[in-house]
Design a protein around this motif. Structure first.
Motif: not given
Length: 144
Positions: A35-38, A40-43
């Protein structure tokens, strides 16, 4: 197998041969979620996973719960005990009503004949074409 977000955009993809049942591939597919975030690395932990009743297994439910994700899927026992009338779905909660977004994504992927028939002999080339189709679909959604 594909995992999509609430808007129908794929966030996880797992390609396997045609022999294993999809119920056995569900755990591997859930592990591919990004799941992309604004920043950092994706969740890798969405809030909830909505699956159909074919994926109902104790192992999948416990694996998803162990990762801190809420599983939402109709149980097989409930399906056998309570037969719904024609045209009425099983009641599993409010979020299961949005499963049509997943089915819409599958219907969109069925427009690519190469994904449906699977002409490719090797898994890596089939996975590559799935990624190209997803990229084309995302670019089309951005341009509209």
């Amino acid at each position: 197998m594909v995992v999509v977000d609430g808007t129908g955009v794929p966030i996880g993809l797992h390609v396997a041969s045609a022999h294993p049942h999809e119920r056995t591939l569900a755990e591997a597919t859930v592990r591919t979620i990004r799941v992309p975030r604004r920043r950092g690395r994706p969740s890798t932990r969405p809030n909830e996973v909505v699956a159909d009743n074919a994926d109902d297994r104790a192992a999948l439910r416990s694996d998803v719960r162990r990762r801190g994700i809420t599983p939402t899927m109709p149980s097989r026992e409930r399906r056998n005990r309570q037969r719904p009338k024609r045209g009425r779905p099983l009641r599993t909660g409010a979020s299961y009503q949005h499963r049509w977004t997943v089915e819409r994504c599958f219907a969109w992927m069925d427009t690519y004949r190469r994904l449906v028939v699977r002409y490719d002999r090797h898994l890596h080339s089939s996975r590559a074409f799935c990624l190209v189709a997803i990229m084309l679909w995302c670019v089309d959604r951005i341009l509209k």
